[in-house]
Design an enzyme around this catalytic site. Structure first.
Site, PDB file in Angstrom:
ATOM      1  N   LYS A 199       0.871  -1.192   0.000  1.00 24.75           N
ATOM      2  CA  LYS A 199       0.000   0.000   0.000  1.00 24.75           C
ATOM      3  C   LYS A 199       0.903   1.235   0.000  1.00 24.75           C
ATOM      4  CE  LYS A 199      -2.084   2.999   2.026  1.00 24.75           C
ATOM      5  NZ  LYS A 199      -2.007   4.443   1.650  1.00 24.75           N
ATOM      6  N   GLU A 273       8.790   0.865  11.400  1.00 24.05           N
ATOM      7  CA  GLU A 273       9.816   1.907  11.224  1.00 24.05           C
ATOM      8  C   GLU A 273       9.097   3.235  11.355  1.00 24.05           C
ATOM      9  OE1 GLU A 273      12.964   1.385  10.849  1.00 24.05           O
ATOM     10  OE2 GLU A 273      13.211  -0.610   9.980  1.00 24.05           O
ATOM     11  N   CYS A 307      12.855  10.518   8.165  1.00 20.11           N
ATOM     12  CA  CYS A 307      12.552  10.014   9.509  1.00 20.11           C
ATOM     13  C   CYS A 307      13.741  10.186  10.440  1.00 20.11           C
ATOM     14  CB  CYS A 307      12.153   8.550   9.433  1.00 20.11           C
ATOM     15  SG  CYS A 307      13.338   7.576   8.485  1.00 20.11           S
ATOM     16  N   GLU A 404       8.340  15.856  16.054  1.00 18.29           N
ATOM     17  CA  GLU A 404       8.872  15.699  14.705  1.00 18.29           C
ATOM     18  C   GLU A 404       8.208  16.714  13.780  1.00 18.29           C
ATOM     19  OE1 GLU A 404       7.783  12.072  12.608  1.00 18.29           O
ATOM     20  OE2 GLU A 404       9.829  11.928  11.850  1.00 18.29           O
TER      21      GLU A 404
HETATM   22  P1  NAP Z   1       1.636   8.042   7.990  1.00 23.70           P
HETATM   23  O1  NAP Z   1       0.584   9.046   7.979  1.00 23.70           O
HETATM   24  O2  NAP Z   1       1.788   7.169   9.166  1.00 23.70           O
HETATM   25  O3  NAP Z   1       1.416   7.166   6.687  1.00 23.70           O
HETATM   26  C1  NAP Z   1       2.237   6.067   6.339  1.00 23.70           C
HETATM   27  C2  NAP Z   1       1.441   5.090   5.508  1.00 23.70           C
HETATM   28  O4  NAP Z   1       0.374   4.548   6.313  1.00 23.70           O
HETATM   29  C3  NAP Z   1       0.755   5.714   4.307  1.00 23.70           C
HETATM   30  O5  NAP Z   1       0.716   4.771   3.266  1.00 23.70           O
HETATM   31  C4  NAP Z   1      -0.637   5.993   4.843  1.00 23.70           C
HETATM   32  O6  NAP Z   1      -1.609   6.118   3.846  1.00 23.70           O
HETATM   33  C5  NAP Z   1      -0.875   4.766   5.691  1.00 23.70           C
HETATM   34  N1  NAP Z   1      -1.903   4.938   6.719  1.00 23.70           N
HETATM   35  C6  NAP Z   1      -2.478   6.074   7.184  1.00 23.70           C
HETATM   36  N2  NAP Z   1      -3.373   5.794   8.162  1.00 23.70           N
HETATM   37  C7  NAP Z   1      -3.354   4.451   8.319  1.00 23.70           C
HETATM   38  C8  NAP Z   1      -4.034   3.543   9.186  1.00 23.70           C
HETATM   39  N3  NAP Z   1      -4.897   3.967  10.099  1.00 23.70           N
HETATM   40  N4  NAP Z   1      -3.755   2.218   9.092  1.00 23.70           N
HETATM   41  C9  NAP Z   1      -2.848   1.761   8.198  1.00 23.70           C
HETATM   42  N5  NAP Z   1      -2.177   2.569   7.344  1.00 23.70           N
HETATM   43  C10 NAP Z   1      -2.416   3.902   7.407  1.00 23.70           C
HETATM   44  O7  NAP Z   1       3.062   8.677   7.763  1.00 23.70           O
HETATM   45  P2  NAP Z   1       3.467   9.704   6.632  1.00 23.70           P
HETATM   46  O8  NAP Z   1       2.991  11.039   7.033  1.00 23.70           O
HETATM   47  O9  NAP Z   1       3.117   9.175   5.296  1.00 23.70           O
HETATM   48  O10 NAP Z   1       5.056   9.611   6.719  1.00 23.70           O
HETATM   49  C11 NAP Z   1       5.781  10.358   7.582  1.00 23.70           C
HETATM   50  C12 NAP Z   1       6.167   9.543   8.804  1.00 23.70           C
HETATM   51  O11 NAP Z   1       6.880   8.368   8.424  1.00 23.70           O
HETATM   52  C13 NAP Z   1       7.101  10.312   9.688  1.00 23.70           C
HETATM   53  O12 NAP Z   1       6.702  10.193  11.027  1.00 23.70           O
HETATM   54  C14 NAP Z   1       8.441   9.626   9.459  1.00 23.70           C
HETATM   55  O13 NAP Z   1       9.326   9.769  10.511  1.00 23.70           O
HETATM   56  C15 NAP Z   1       8.053   8.239   9.203  1.00 23.70           C
HETATM   57  N6  NAP Z   1       9.106   7.513   8.469  1.00 23.70           N
HETATM   58  C16 NAP Z   1       9.837   6.588   9.139  1.00 23.70           C
HETATM   59  C17 NAP Z   1      10.863   5.906   8.486  1.00 23.70           C
HETATM   60  C18 NAP Z   1      11.697   4.890   9.218  1.00 23.70           C
HETATM   61  O14 NAP Z   1      12.393   4.122   8.566  1.00 23.70           O
HETATM   62  N7  NAP Z   1      11.665   4.841  10.528  1.00 23.70           N
HETATM   63  C19 NAP Z   1      11.118   6.163   7.145  1.00 23.70           C
HETATM   64  C20 NAP Z   1      10.344   7.122   6.492  1.00 23.70           C
HETATM   65  C21 NAP Z   1       9.320   7.785   7.177  1.00 23.70           C
HETATM   66  P3  NAP Z   1      -1.974   7.603   3.313  1.00 23.70           P
HETATM   67  O15 NAP Z   1      -0.784   8.093   2.597  1.00 23.70           O
HETATM   68  O16 NAP Z   1      -3.106   7.357   2.407  1.00 23.70           O
HETATM   69  O17 NAP Z   1      -2.335   8.417   4.509  1.00 23.70           O
END
Ligand code: NAP
Ligand code: MG
Length: 497
Positions: A199, A273, A307, A404
């Protein structure tokens, strides 16, 4: 002492980029469809609820294509297709054949590198310099690396065991490194013989959908990888699906928590992650100019949508003024603009929602008493952009020091002793990454031992390699990606008889 002979230019003189001719990358290499369906069981299928949503170029704010909005019935279909492939053609594919397919995927990514890089910048807003030189080469490198493991898995775990695939894997990825995160997830899963439902993030589905062409050409059997685009609901349906054996999630800590709850009810294995607020510690014996470049790389790589961004800079008090002065001067020279221009250092913010969040957190920082320093060159007059920003006078109790931002915003704090640096660095619920700059090797070891972070870089920052495991602790999640450790999540070990 540090060499201060090369004093930075006064700020006013460094404020304009006059003299740079634009060097935009051509988009003619990319062919966009008007509308994209879901990739399930080796065919394109319209979404069950008949809805599509626009994906937008964040540098212009304009829609560039329509993406299928998958929902729970599509997740059901994709999981069923992945199960059929797991029991059928993929089970019949030998490890050495898997290895060859992964190798072909890597080669095809290299051959089409420019197309993937342009599409990534167009859909996500990151500078072409980074998608071309970082995202796409690293994505290919992950497939090359895991091609090597596919037929050697029993040797990866110390002998006396057979490494069996886990089964059907659900993978949910964010928008900051869309193709690279897909590669981090797919390569180890496929190397170990699993099948996948992926996804992508809502705002950046296009490179994952282009990857379908590569997977097909490489000879991956139908149903081994299924891609269900859509919003958080599709992700939630995947995370809670009883037919999934393992979930791998990269994204925010908040969503990570909800996924852990969902998998508690299914028993699926899980790796998370999550977010970070990584400390970047600069000791007074650090080579100043190199450390400034490290800080630049730490926070302004990919607009700070990273991240593990070094978003909390901890500078030893005796060099804090000199260091900050040079960092501000260097910041003023960053070129913000068209992501497809090869001169651009800082591209577009990925979405209007993310821009609003960054703007709000900066306003809160000011209201709490931190001082804002920003670049003053004009931003593009359309699309979503935010100037590179430094906050000084930050206290550990300020929200800018603990939350963050996920944008080009650096919080600078000072410390007097190494013990104070450690205490401040560890005063966060996160534990993803950290950096340390010093000329003293023993101090690197002393500091790294005490920092609570999954990854510590010394005298460098944001270095990634498929052979090196990456991942966090505490609120930054658990599990590793890359290296032999990254394979652990994708195998069940059985005693060899
Ligand atoms: P996010 O809102 O958590 O979204 C991540 C993914 O999850 C997207 O595909 C999102 O879909 C989906 N999603 C949203 N709500 C969900 C739910 N209730 N159940 C299951 N999946 C769901 O994060 P983001 O804003 O895209 O990304 C930024 C975050 O990712 C930051 O906090 C960053 O630190 C973290 N990150 C961590 C790493 C690591 O390796 N630790 C690497 C990169 C990023 P939608 O796009 O449709 O909302
Ligand atoms: Mg987009």
């Amino acid at each position: 002492m540090n060499d201060r002979s090369a004093e930075p230019e006064p700020l006013a003189a460094a404020q304009t980029f006059a003299g740079y001719a634009p060097a935009p990358e051509s988009t003619s290499i990319v062919t966009l469809a008007d509308r994209y369906d879901l990739w399930i069981g080796g065919e394109w299928r319209p979404p069950s609820e008949g809805r599509w949503f626009p994906t937008v170029n964040p540098a212009s704010g304009e829609p560039i294509a329509e993406i299928a909005e998958g929902s729970a019935p599509d997740i059901d279909a994709a999981v069923a297709a992945a199960r059929a492939a797991f029991d059928g053609p993929w089970a019949a594919t030998s490890p050495s054949q898997r290895s060859r397919i992964l190798f072909r995927i890597a080669r095809l990514l290299q051959e089409r590198a420019r197309e993937f890089a342009v599409l990534e910048s167009l859909d996500g807003g990151k500078p072409i310099r980074e998608s071309r030189d970082v995202d796409v080469p690293l994505a290919a490198a992950h497939f090359f690396y895991h091609a090597g493991w596919a037929d050697k898995l029993d040797w990866a775990f110390g002998g006396g065991v057979h490494a069996r695939p886990v089964g059907v894997v659900g993978q949910i990825i964010p928008w900051n490194f869309p193709l690279l995160m897909a590669a981090w997830k797919l390569a180890p899963a496929l190397a170990a013989g699993n099948t996948v439902v992926l996804k992508p993030a809502e705002t950046t589905s296009l490179t994952a959908l282009l990857l379908v062409e590569v997977l097909r050409e490489a000879g991956l059997p139908a149903g081994v990888v299924n891609i269900v685009t859509g919003g958080g609901d599709a992700g939630a349906a995947l995370a809670a699906h009883p037919g999934v054996d393992k979930i791998a999630f990269t994204g925010s800590t908040e969503v990570g928590r909800s996924i852990r709850r969902a998998t508690a009810a299914t028993g699926a294995r899980l790796t998370l992650e999550l977010g970070g607020k990584s400390a970047h510690v600069i000791y007074d014996d650090a080579p100043l100019d190199q450390a400034v470049e490290g800080a630049v790389q730490g926070i302004w790589f990919n607009q700070g949508h990273v991240c593990c961004a070094g978003s909390r800079l901890l500078v030893q008090e005796s060099i804090a003024d000199a260091f900050t002065e040079r960092l501000v001067a260097r910041m003023q020279r960053l070129r913000v603009g068209d992501p497809l221009d090869k001169n651009t250092d800082i591209g577009a913010i990925n979405s209007g929602a993310q821009l609003a969040r960054i703007t709000e957190l900066c306003e809160i920082a000011e209201s709490e008493g931190a001082r804002r320093v920003q670049t003053t060159a004009a931003l593009p007059d359309r699309g979503w952009f935010f100037p590179p920003t430094i906050f000084t006078g930050v206290d550990t109790s300020h929200r800018i020091a603990v939350e963050e931002v996920f944008g080009p915003v650096l919080a600078v704090m000072t410390f007097r002793t190494p013990q104070e640096a450690i205490a401040k660095a560890n005063s966060t619920p996160y534990g993803l990454a950290a950096g340390v700059w010093t000329s003293d090797g023993a101090r690197i070891l002393w500091t790294a031992e005490r920092l609570r972070a999954g990854v510590v870089w010394a005298n460098t920052y944001n270095q990634f390699d498929p052979a090196s495991p990456f991942g966090g602790m505490r609120a930054s999640g658990f599990g590793r990606e890359g290296g032999r450790q990254g394979l652990d999540a994708y195998v069940n070990l059985e005693a060899a008889s």
